[in-house]
Design a protein around this motif. Sequence first.
Motif, short mmCIF file in Angstrom:
data_model
loop_
_atom_site.label_atom_id
_atom_site.label_comp_id
_atom_site.label_asym_id
_atom_site.label_seq_id
_atom_site.Cartn_x
_atom_site.Cartn_y
_atom_site.Cartn_z
N LEU A 15 0.80 -1.22 0.00
CA LEU A 15 0.00 0.00 0.00
C LEU A 15 0.84 1.27 0.00
N LEU A 16 2.14 1.11 0.11
CA LEU A 16 3.01 2.27 0.23
C LEU A 16 3.42 2.84 -1.13
N SER A 17 2.48 3.32 -1.86
CA SER A 17 2.85 3.89 -3.16
C SER A 17 3.69 5.14 -2.97
N ARG A 18 3.45 5.86 -1.88
CA ARG A 18 4.24 7.07 -1.61
C ARG A 18 5.42 6.81 -0.70
N LYS A 19 5.49 5.62 -0.07
CA LYS A 19 6.58 5.26 0.83
C LYS A 19 6.83 6.35 1.87
N VAL A 27 5.76 -0.36 9.54
CA VAL A 27 6.19 -1.66 9.02
C VAL A 27 7.39 -2.16 9.81
N LEU A 28 8.34 -1.28 10.06
CA LEU A 28 9.53 -1.67 10.82
C LEU A 28 9.15 -2.16 12.22
N CYS A 51 13.12 -1.36 4.19
CA CYS A 51 12.48 -0.24 4.90
C CYS A 51 13.53 0.72 5.46
N TYR A 52 14.57 0.16 6.07
CA TYR A 52 15.62 1.02 6.64
C TYR A 52 16.28 1.87 5.56
N LEU A 53 16.46 1.30 4.37
CA LEU A 53 17.01 2.10 3.27
C LEU A 53 16.09 3.26 2.94
N GLU A 54 14.80 2.98 2.88
CA GLU A 54 13.83 4.01 2.51
C GLU A 54 13.75 5.14 3.54
N VAL A 55 13.99 4.84 4.81
CA VAL A 55 13.91 5.90 5.84
C VAL A 55 15.28 6.53 6.09
N GLY A 56 16.27 6.19 5.25
CA GLY A 56 17.56 6.84 5.34
C GLY A 56 18.48 6.30 6.41
N ARG A 57 18.37 5.01 6.69
CA ARG A 57 19.23 4.38 7.69
C ARG A 57 19.98 3.21 7.05
N PRO A 58 20.94 3.53 6.16
CA PRO A 58 21.62 2.46 5.41
C PRO A 58 22.41 1.50 6.30
N GLU A 59 23.00 1.99 7.37
CA GLU A 59 23.78 1.09 8.23
C GLU A 59 22.88 -0.01 8.81
N ASP A 60 21.68 0.38 9.24
CA ASP A 60 20.73 -0.61 9.75
C ASP A 60 20.29 -1.56 8.65
N SER A 61 20.15 -1.03 7.43
CA SER A 61 19.74 -1.90 6.32
C SER A 61 20.81 -2.95 6.04
N PRO A 76 19.24 -15.74 -4.39
CA PRO A 76 19.89 -14.70 -5.20
C PRO A 76 19.25 -13.33 -5.00
N ILE A 77 17.96 -13.30 -4.70
CA ILE A 77 17.27 -12.02 -4.51
C ILE A 77 17.82 -11.30 -3.27
N THR A 78 18.05 -12.05 -2.21
CA THR A 78 18.59 -11.46 -0.99
C THR A 78 19.98 -10.89 -1.24
N TRP A 79 20.79 -11.64 -1.98
CA TRP A 79 22.12 -11.13 -2.32
C TRP A 79 22.02 -9.87 -3.18
N GLN A 80 21.03 -9.82 -4.08
CA GLN A 80 20.83 -8.62 -4.90
C GLN A 80 20.44 -7.43 -4.04
N ASP A 81 19.57 -7.65 -3.07
CA ASP A 81 19.19 -6.55 -2.17
C ASP A 81 20.42 -5.97 -1.48
N LEU A 82 21.27 -6.85 -0.97
CA LEU A 82 22.49 -6.39 -0.31
C LEU A 82 23.38 -5.65 -1.30
N ALA A 83 23.53 -6.18 -2.49
CA ALA A 83 24.38 -5.55 -3.52
C ALA A 83 23.87 -4.15 -3.87
N ASN A 84 22.56 -4.03 -4.07
CA ASN A 84 21.98 -2.72 -4.41
C ASN A 84 22.21 -1.71 -3.30
N ALA A 85 22.03 -2.14 -2.06
CA ALA A 85 22.23 -1.24 -0.93
C ALA A 85 23.69 -0.79 -0.84
N LEU A 86 24.60 -1.73 -1.02
CA LEU A 86 26.03 -1.38 -0.96
C LEU A 86 26.42 -0.45 -2.10
#
Length: 133
Positions: A15-19, A27-28, A51-61, A76-86
């Motif tokens: 439901l978070l179209s606006r995040k 959600v967190l 969620c942590y990435l979206e709220v500006g807390r990359p270290e927590d993400s 592989p999806i989980t590894w992709q999430d980590l790669a994108n964040a890094l």
Amino acid sequence: RHYLCLELAQVDLLLLSRKTTPALERVLKCLESCDPAEPSTAIVHAMAGRCYLEVGRPEDSFIHFRKSVELSPDSPITWQDLANALRDHSAPLGAEKAWQQALNRVSSQRPTLRFAILVRLAELAHDTSRCDR
């Protein structure tokens, strides 16, 4: 309770179209209350990382993405999430390693995902070489 928590978090994310930050914080809070002994805990950590990435807390993400990878190393999806964040937070070497892990875990039956990961690796190599000039 854990599965209900996951379902609520997934619905809230859909439901978070606006995040908005308050919605992401809800959600967190829900994700943090989930039982860590449940088998789908890797999903909970991946969702928390997003969620942590979206709220500006990359270290927590990063903490949550790494925990998700630890709990579900063959995803592989989980590894992709980590790669994108890094990548998005100026850690290209870590991103490259994570994408390589994702590539190693993609089955041959998923050529589209395999191709997407190869494209990301090529983009990262291009961006890194451009910065070295």
